[in-house]
Every structure is written in structure tokens, then in C-alpha cells.
Design a protein around this motif. Structure first.
Motif, short mmCIF file in Angstrom:
data_model
loop_
_atom_site.label_atom_id
_atom_site.label_comp_id
_atom_site.label_asym_id
_atom_site.label_seq_id
_atom_site.Cartn_x
_atom_site.Cartn_y
_atom_site.Cartn_z
N ASP A 1 -22.42 79.99 19.44
CA ASP A 1 -22.32 78.64 20.00
C ASP A 1 -22.50 78.61 21.52
O ASP A 1 -21.94 77.76 22.20
CB ASP A 1 -20.99 77.99 19.62
N CYS A 2 -23.27 79.55 22.08
CA CYS A 2 -23.57 79.49 23.51
C CYS A 2 -24.49 78.30 23.79
O CYS A 2 -25.12 77.75 22.90
CB CYS A 2 -24.22 80.78 23.98
N GLU A 3 -24.57 77.91 25.07
CA GLU A 3 -25.28 76.69 25.42
C GLU A 3 -26.76 76.74 25.03
O GLU A 3 -27.32 75.73 24.59
CB GLU A 3 -25.15 76.42 26.93
N ASP A 4 -27.40 77.92 25.17
CA ASP A 4 -28.82 77.99 24.81
C ASP A 4 -29.00 77.84 23.30
O ASP A 4 -29.97 77.28 22.82
CB ASP A 4 -29.46 79.29 25.30
N LYS B 1 -19.25 72.98 17.43
CA LYS B 1 -19.72 73.84 18.52
C LYS B 1 -19.05 73.62 19.87
O LYS B 1 -19.44 74.25 20.86
CB LYS B 1 -21.25 73.67 18.67
N ASN B 2 -18.10 72.71 19.95
CA ASN B 2 -17.35 72.50 21.18
C ASN B 2 -18.27 72.36 22.39
O ASN B 2 -18.18 73.11 23.36
CB ASN B 2 -16.37 73.66 21.41
N PRO B 3 -19.19 71.39 22.39
CA PRO B 3 -20.14 71.24 23.50
C PRO B 3 -19.47 70.74 24.77
O PRO B 3 -18.37 70.18 24.72
CB PRO B 3 -21.13 70.20 22.97
N THR B 4 -20.12 70.95 25.91
CA THR B 4 -19.61 70.45 27.18
C THR B 4 -19.64 68.92 27.19
O THR B 4 -20.25 68.29 26.32
CB THR B 4 -20.47 70.95 28.35
N GLU C 1 -21.22 66.96 29.25
CA GLU C 1 -22.59 66.51 29.44
C GLU C 1 -23.38 66.57 28.13
O GLU C 1 -24.12 65.64 27.78
CB GLU C 1 -23.29 67.34 30.51
N THR C 2 -23.22 67.69 27.41
CA THR C 2 -23.93 67.83 26.14
C THR C 2 -23.40 66.84 25.10
O THR C 2 -24.16 66.31 24.28
CB THR C 2 -23.81 69.26 25.61
N THR C 3 -22.10 66.58 25.13
CA THR C 3 -21.52 65.60 24.21
C THR C 3 -22.12 64.23 24.42
O THR C 3 -22.48 63.53 23.45
CB THR C 3 -19.99 65.54 24.39
N VAL C 4 -22.27 63.82 25.68
CA VAL C 4 -22.88 62.51 25.96
C VAL C 4 -24.33 62.50 25.48
O VAL C 4 -24.80 61.52 24.89
CB VAL C 4 -22.81 62.19 27.47
N ARG C 5 -25.03 63.60 25.72
CA ARG C 5 -26.42 63.72 25.27
C ARG C 5 -26.52 63.57 23.76
O ARG C 5 -27.40 62.87 23.24
CB ARG C 5 -26.97 65.08 25.72
#
Length: 375
Positions: free
Chosen positions: A126-129, A161-164, A166-170
Motif C-alpha cells: 500500500d505504498c503511494e506509488d 489502503k489508508n491513503p493520505t 490529498e489522495t483521499t480528496v482525489r
């Protein structure tokens, strides 16, 4: 294993049900994914063996060793196949991202992303990439109009995946847009409101603009025109100096909303500004959409001759595109104008609406959707 467990992160549960009941015959690439998750050889499911020959594997490993120097999708794809058939490594994510930067074929992009997503979901990577690759999978489903599968992927990332932030908003923006395209307008409003609430705590002006923009067009779809106008106007202001094309889309939407609110002078001003931009950029489909809206305003004001002229100009533009939905909309309006109908007759005439539906099925193959604009 339940249908939901088998589908998780890749497809909607109902898709598995349709395969089991014989309503859907899946492509080989989908069978390979399902067999991999079930730990069943593909040869047990279809006739023949689809395993790679040993000499092909050897050649693929050699190509992979120099894949970083290659700049063609074919070379990278051969190397990628070796890694994806092996136990998961971070290198698989790296070469996949490289491959996707060259690969333009939608079906193969989808196959690559599905295979890698399966590996990452099953190993918990679940890394950002890796999350970015999963988002690309959702986007590929979206671009292929597979909205149910796109939503399944986006929601899996949010839940697992517990996104950041910023990624959650995306992701919420992607979900909102997918719901809107699926005509789930009230649900889209709820999602865009969640996205805006999160975005307000950031300095990402463009993201805030997109939240307001998506919320505006969704509110318009549910009939809350006053709120729709306010959010769309806010979006247009935030886009100023940051993203001109999105600003134009926003003022185009604003013109439509103001027209529906009967603020015709303001509506015409915004629509004409967007039309000038579309003409400059040769965006014939969107230009035709503006001309349709201007024609409807003229019709509302009783200017039938002006409405006919604008409608004909719109048809001239849309004939240069493949936008059959827009063509059908303009054809139906032009037919109504030819019979001298007023605006109330256009909206209420059941025979005309039946003809429009027939034309749309004939040219496009599905039901006539509500007119949409990019959020």
C-alpha cells in the motif's frame, strides 16, 4: 471464498454473479485474474494451456535486464510479463509505471493494471506509488465506461489502503464524477460535499475548485439551482489563473444554470465567452453544446428565427465530431423549431421525446442521458 472476496478491488460482486449465471462471458484476461486469485490453473477453465514456453521466459528475463534502457511498450511488456508471473516485488510496480507511460492501448493497459492490482491487493502492498497504480486502474475502468468496476476500485482504496488526505480528496472527486456519470446525482452531491470539507483544510486551490465545480453540476442535476450557481461561480473564480480550460467549463456550466434560472442576459454572456474559447481551440463538440443552450434561451424569449440559426450552426459543428449524443439533442431541437413549437411544447411533447429516444438508441445504442459537462 465469497463472490465479494473474489471480486474485491478488481470488480463488482454482481459481475462475478453474472459470470456464474452465464449472463456474461468474461474475456481470457479476466479469467486469468480470477484463476490466479482462486489458485486454479487457467488450463482447468479453458481448453489448452496458456503458459509461456521456457525459451520465451529466458528471452523475457534477458530483455528485463535492459528494460530500463528501452523506450518501447513492446520491450517493456515482455519484461513485465516475467515479473508479474513471479512472486511480488517492488520492482514490478516500478516497471509497471514505466510500461504505462508508453502503453496507449486501452485493453492492454487494463490487463496490466488488473494483474498488478491483484498482486498488490493480495500482498497488502500500500505504498503511494502502488496506490497510484490502483487509481489508474479505476480511471481506466471509468474511461471504458465501466462505472461499477471503477467505483469498486476507488472504494477499495479508501477502505483498505489508508491513503493520505490529498489522495483521499482525489479519490472522492473520482467517486463523485463516476456517480454523476452513472446518473446517481444525490449520491454524487454527498461525495462532493465530503471532498470539499476535506479540501477546505488544505492550500490546494485547484482541488477546492474541482470540489465546488463537481458539487455545482451535481446540485444542478437534483434541481437545487441556486446552490448550483453559487458553487459553480466559486469554482470559476478559483480556476482563474490556474486552469483556463476548467474555468471555461465552469462558466459554460454557469451559463446553463443561469439560463435555467431565467437570468438570460448573464447566461448569454457566460455562454458566449465559453463559445469564443471553444472556437479558438477547435473544440467543436463543446461549441455545439453552447450553441444548443443559446438556441434554447432564444426559444424561451420567443425568438424562433434566432434559435433556428443557432441550432443550425451547432449542427454544422457537431457534424465534424463523433459526438452522437450532442447531434441527437440538436436534431431534436431543430425538429421542434421547424414545427414552430415554443419552449414549453419542446419540454412536454411526448411524441417528440419518444422520437429523440429512438434516434439516440439508433445512433448511440443506449438511453438518452442528461447533458453532462466535465467537472
Amino acid at each position: 471464498m465469497t463472490q465479494s472476496e473474489l471480486a474485491k478491488g478488481l470488480f463488482d460482486r454482481s459481475y462475478i454473479s453474472q459470470i456464474e449465471s452465464g449472463k456474461v462471458i468474461p474475456p481470457l484476461s479476466t479469467l486469468e485474474l480470477l484463476c490466479e486469485r482462486l489458485a486454479v490453473p487457467i488450463s482447468d477453465v479453458v481448453e489448452g494451456s496458456h503458459s509461456k514456453m521456457a525459451d520465451t521466459k529466458k528471452r523475457a528475463r534477458h530483455i528485463l535486464a535492459r528494460a530500463r534502457e528501452m523506450r518501447t511498450a513492446e520491450e517493456l511488456f515482455i519484461g513485465w510479463e516475467t515479473l508479474v508471473d513471479s512472486p511480488f516485488t517492488v520492482e514490478l510496480v516500478t516497471i509497471t509505471r514505466r510500461l504505462l507511460s508508453y502503453e496507449e492501448d486501452t485493453s492492454r493497459r487494463l490487463y496490466v493494471l488488473q494483474r498488478v492490482a491483484l498482486k498488490m491487493l493480495d500482498t497488502g502492498y500500500d505504498c503511494e506509488d502502488g496506490i497510484d497504480l490502483l487509481i489508474q486502474l479505476g480511471n481506466t475502468y471509468f474511461n471504458a465506461n465501466q462505472y461499477v468496476n471503477a467505483l469498486s476500485v476507488y472504494r477499495t482504496i479508501l477502505e483498505d489502503k489508508n491513503p493520505t488526505r490529498e489522495t483521499t480528496v482525489r479519490l472522492l472527486l473520482n467517486i463523485g464524477t463516476t456517480l454523476y456519470r452513472s446518473s446517481q446525482f444525490h449520491e454524487a452531491v454527498d461525495i462532493y460535499e465530503q471532498a470539499l470539507e476535506l479540501a477546505e483544510d488544505t492550500n490546494a486551490i485547484e482541488i477546492k475548485a474541482r470540489c465546488h465545480h463537481g458539487l455545482g453540476i451535481s446540485l444542478r442535476a437534483v434541481g437545487e439551482l441556486g446552490k448550483a450557481r453559487d458553487h459553480t461561480m466559486t469554482a470559476a473564480g478559483l480556476y482563474q489563473g490556474i486552469d483556463e480550460s476548467r474555468r471555461i467549463y465552469a462558466i459554460h456550466n454557469l451559463g446553463v444554470i443561469l439560463g435555467e434560472l431565467r437570468h438570460t442576459a448573464q447566461a448569454k454572456s457566460y455562454l458566449q465567452e465559453s463559445l469564443r474559447y471553444y472556437q479558438t481551440t477547435n473544440n467543436y463538440a463543446m461549441g455545439a453544446s453552447v450553441l444548443e443552450e443559446l438556441a434554447r434561451i432564444e426559444l424561451t424569449e420567443g425568438n424562433l428565427d434566432s434559435a433556428r440559426t443557432l441550432c443550425s450552426e451547432g449542427l454544422e459543428l457537431v457534424y465534424q465530431t463523433t459526438e452522437t449524443t450532442q447531434m441527437v439533442r440538436l436534431l431534436s431541437l431543430r425538429m421542434a423549431l421547424s414545427t414552430g413549437m415554443d419552449n414549453r411544447d419542446v419540454e412536454s411533447n411526448s411524441d417528440l421525446q419518444s422520437l429523440v429516444s429512438y434516434l439516440h438508441k439508433l445512433f448511440v445504442g443506449d438511453e438518452m442521458p442528461m447533458q453532462t459537462f466535465p467537472p
